[in-house]
Design a protein around this motif. Structure first.
Motif, mmCIF file in Angstrom:
data_model
loop_
_atom_site.group_PDB
_atom_site.id
_atom_site.type_symbol
_atom_site.label_atom_id
_atom_site.label_comp_id
_atom_site.label_asym_id
_atom_site.label_seq_id
_atom_site.Cartn_x
_atom_site.Cartn_y
_atom_site.Cartn_z
ATOM 1 N N THR A 123 4.886 -1.254 -4.725
ATOM 2 C CA THR A 123 5.069 -2.625 -5.257
ATOM 3 C C THR A 123 5.371 -3.637 -4.414
ATOM 4 N N GLN A 124 6.258 -3.539 -3.250
ATOM 5 C CA GLN A 124 6.355 -4.629 -2.282
ATOM 6 C C GLN A 124 5.042 -5.215 -1.675
ATOM 7 N N LEU A 125 4.013 -3.991 -1.557
ATOM 8 C CA LEU A 125 2.859 -4.771 -0.801
ATOM 9 C C LEU A 125 2.013 -5.542 -1.594
ATOM 10 N N ILE A 126 2.147 -5.380 -2.834
ATOM 11 C CA ILE A 126 1.450 -6.264 -4.093
ATOM 12 C C ILE A 126 2.085 -7.435 -4.068
ATOM 13 N N GLU A 127 3.482 -7.512 -4.218
ATOM 14 C CA GLU A 127 4.354 -8.480 -4.433
ATOM 15 C C GLU A 127 4.272 -9.601 -3.259
ATOM 16 N N ALA A 128 4.009 -8.712 -2.241
ATOM 17 C CA ALA A 128 4.082 -9.769 -0.915
ATOM 18 C C ALA A 128 2.756 -10.367 -0.613
ATOM 19 N N GLY A 129 1.604 -9.675 -1.586
ATOM 20 C CA GLY A 129 0.199 -10.368 -1.444
ATOM 21 C C GLY A 129 -0.470 -9.736 -0.269
ATOM 22 N N LYS A 130 0.087 -8.556 0.119
ATOM 23 C CA LYS A 130 -0.583 -7.754 1.239
ATOM 24 C C LYS A 130 -1.531 -6.780 0.473
ATOM 25 N N ALA A 131 -1.725 -6.696 -0.737
ATOM 26 C CA ALA A 131 -2.369 -5.582 -1.424
ATOM 27 C C ALA A 131 -2.698 -6.027 -3.011
ATOM 28 N N VAL A 132 -3.817 -5.989 -3.630
ATOM 29 C CA VAL A 132 -4.279 -6.205 -4.704
ATOM 30 C C VAL A 132 -4.503 -5.105 -5.683
ATOM 31 N N LYS A 133 -3.947 -5.120 -6.913
ATOM 32 C CA LYS A 133 -4.161 -3.904 -7.722
ATOM 33 C C LYS A 133 -5.468 -3.603 -8.275
ATOM 34 N N ILE A 134 -5.939 -2.588 -8.506
ATOM 35 C CA ILE A 134 -7.207 -1.956 -8.673
ATOM 36 C C ILE A 134 -7.024 -1.579 -10.387
ATOM 37 N N ASP A 135 -6.007 -0.845 -10.324
ATOM 38 C CA ASP A 135 -5.546 -0.535 -11.738
ATOM 39 C C ASP A 135 -3.838 -0.174 -11.691
ATOM 40 N N GLU A 136 -3.275 0.376 -12.653
ATOM 41 C CA GLU A 136 -1.846 0.483 -12.548
ATOM 42 C C GLU A 136 -1.325 1.488 -11.506
ATOM 43 N N SER A 137 -2.053 2.479 -10.858
ATOM 44 C CA SER A 137 -1.702 3.294 -9.993
ATOM 45 C C SER A 137 -2.442 3.187 -8.662
ATOM 46 N N THR A 138 -3.302 2.131 -8.765
ATOM 47 C CA THR A 138 -4.107 2.031 -7.285
ATOM 48 C C THR A 138 -4.038 0.453 -6.950
ATOM 49 N N ALA A 139 -4.092 0.350 -5.685
ATOM 50 C CA ALA A 139 -4.163 -0.994 -5.056
ATOM 51 C C ALA A 139 -5.089 -1.003 -3.844
ATOM 52 N N LYS A 140 -5.585 -2.013 -3.542
ATOM 53 C CA LYS A 140 -6.287 -2.091 -2.352
ATOM 54 C C LYS A 140 -5.684 -3.010 -1.165
ATOM 55 N N LEU A 141 -5.288 -2.595 -0.017
ATOM 56 C CA LEU A 141 -4.725 -3.415 1.165
ATOM 57 C C LEU A 141 -5.832 -4.754 1.493
ATOM 58 N N ILE A 142 -5.247 -5.792 1.591
ATOM 59 C CA ILE A 142 -6.022 -6.948 2.178
ATOM 60 C C ILE A 142 -5.664 -7.461 3.460
ATOM 61 N N ASP A 143 -4.398 -6.925 3.925
ATOM 62 C CA ASP A 143 -3.962 -6.945 5.315
ATOM 63 C C ASP A 143 -3.665 -5.794 5.822
ATOM 64 N N ASP A 144 -3.694 -5.846 7.128
ATOM 65 C CA ASP A 144 -3.526 -4.458 7.930
ATOM 66 C C ASP A 144 -1.901 -4.123 7.753
ATOM 67 N N VAL A 145 -1.348 -2.880 7.829
ATOM 68 C CA VAL A 145 -0.177 -2.746 7.688
ATOM 69 C C VAL A 145 0.617 -1.833 8.799
ATOM 70 N N GLU A 146 1.555 -1.938 9.440
ATOM 71 C CA GLU A 146 1.966 -1.253 10.545
ATOM 72 C C GLU A 146 2.715 -0.021 10.192
ATOM 73 N N PHE A 147 2.903 1.262 10.723
ATOM 74 C CA PHE A 147 3.843 2.167 10.637
ATOM 75 C C PHE A 147 4.136 2.852 11.756
ATOM 76 N N ASN A 148 5.200 3.549 12.135
ATOM 77 C CA ASN A 148 5.734 4.085 13.173
ATOM 78 C C ASN A 148 5.179 5.683 13.391
ATOM 79 N N SER A 149 4.728 6.292 12.153
ATOM 80 C CA SER A 149 4.302 7.505 12.240
ATOM 81 C C SER A 149 3.042 7.586 11.323
ATOM 82 N N PRO A 150 2.282 8.833 11.271
ATOM 83 C CA PRO A 150 1.214 8.473 10.381
ATOM 84 C C PRO A 150 1.223 9.210 9.285
ATOM 85 N N SER A 151 2.430 9.905 9.017
ATOM 86 C CA SER A 151 2.661 10.362 7.674
ATOM 87 C C SER A 151 2.978 9.490 6.582
ATOM 88 N N THR A 152 3.791 8.331 7.039
ATOM 89 C CA THR A 152 4.000 7.452 5.902
ATOM 90 C C THR A 152 2.899 6.921 5.283
#
Length: 284
Positions: A228-257
């Motif tokens: 939800t936060q990624l959508i609200e922050a404008g970093k992703a846009v909804k495709i449907d109720e359970s799927t969204a597409k990133l419009i920005d790269d997002v960084e993580f500290n591990s590959p599992s998250t």
């Protein structure tokens, strides 16, 4: 040449890495860096209970931050020990002469929520402060000057405000890109020891059945919040109720998250991203 001087003071040399005070000698703004275990010590320090803006950071699975304000400094943060357990260290800013008033800290909280929303940090704030406080043009100039000084102090403590290189730049640099296993549509890249989930990757809300896991629904709650936060922050846009597409790269500290975010389910990230485990073994 654009050099600056920063003063550091260590109230307890036995805890030098977990408690320090820092300040630009030309400014009244004073910063306190502390880990959770040092919170009670900070409360005894001079000026630590003045009007403040503060930042609570986590560097666990992904880099995240909570930004808040307080009319009584460090005392407000003690409540976060009960309400928020995600953070490992905090940074508090006050002025020596307590010149921050309620309007100042309200504006600074708004300013830095907007600033961090453009970075790779995940914002833990529920209220994203999309409406600016009502500040006249003369006060705004002063408050922006305060914000610039605080940003410098944060950067001096290792907090980066720079977004990661966009996907196009990564591809131009011919970095390794790893695709998600079928049927998921996502890809990551390695950059400076971080795992970058690339724009155009599809992310998923957590599967409903994860609500009933033995963790008491923690996975579901955490994953839904991130989705939800990624959508609200404008970093992703909804495709449907359970799927969204990133419009920005997002960084993580591990590959599992990012693997969990792209599948809606618990994942071993080293296996989820095709070829990543092989690279680890080769470098290992």
């Amino acid at each position: 040449m654009n050099d600056r001087t920063l003063m550091l003071y260590f109230p307890d040399t036995d805890s030098a890495a977990s408690l320090k005070i820092f300040q630009d000698p030309t400014s009244q703004i004073r910063g306190f860096y502390f880990t959770k275990s040092q919170l009670n010590k900070v409360e005894t320090l001079e000026y630590a209970n003045n009007h403040a803006v503060y930042f609570l950071f986590s560097e666990s699975e992904e880099s995240s931050v909570y930004i808040g304000q307080s009319v009584n400094g460090i005392t407000r943060i003690k409540s976060h020990l009960r309400e928020k357990d995600f953070w490992q260290y905090g940074i508090l800013f006050v002025t020596d002469n307590n010149s921050f008033d309620k309007l100042s800290i309200d504006y600074l909280e708004y300013f830095f929520i907007q600033a961090f929303a453009k970075t790779q940090y995940n914002l833990e704030n529920r209220d994203m402060r999309t409406v600016a406080p009502n500040v006249n043009v003369f006060n705004q100039s002063t408050l922006n000057s305060f914000a610039v000084q605080i940003q410098f102090l944060l950067e001096a403590m290792g907090i980066s405000f720079k977004p990661s290189a966009p996907t196009e730049q990564i591809l131009r640099l011919n970095r390794d890109v790893f695709q998600a296993k079928s049927p998921f549509k996502a890809s990551i890249s390695l950059q400076d020891g971080k795992f970058l989930l690339l724009a155009n990757s599809e992310i998923k809300a957590p599967l409903e059945r994860t609500k009933d896991w033995s963790d008491g629904g923690n996975f579901y709650t955490r994953s839904m919040k991130r989705f939800t936060q990624l959508i609200e922050a404008g970093k992703a846009v909804k495709i449907d109720e359970s799927t969204a597409k990133l419009i920005d790269d997002v960084e993580f500290n591990s590959p599992s998250t990012p693997a969990e975010l792209c599948s809606g389910h618990s994942q071993n990230g080293w296996v989820f991203w095709i070829g990543l485990d092989e690279l680890r073994k080769k470098q290992g």
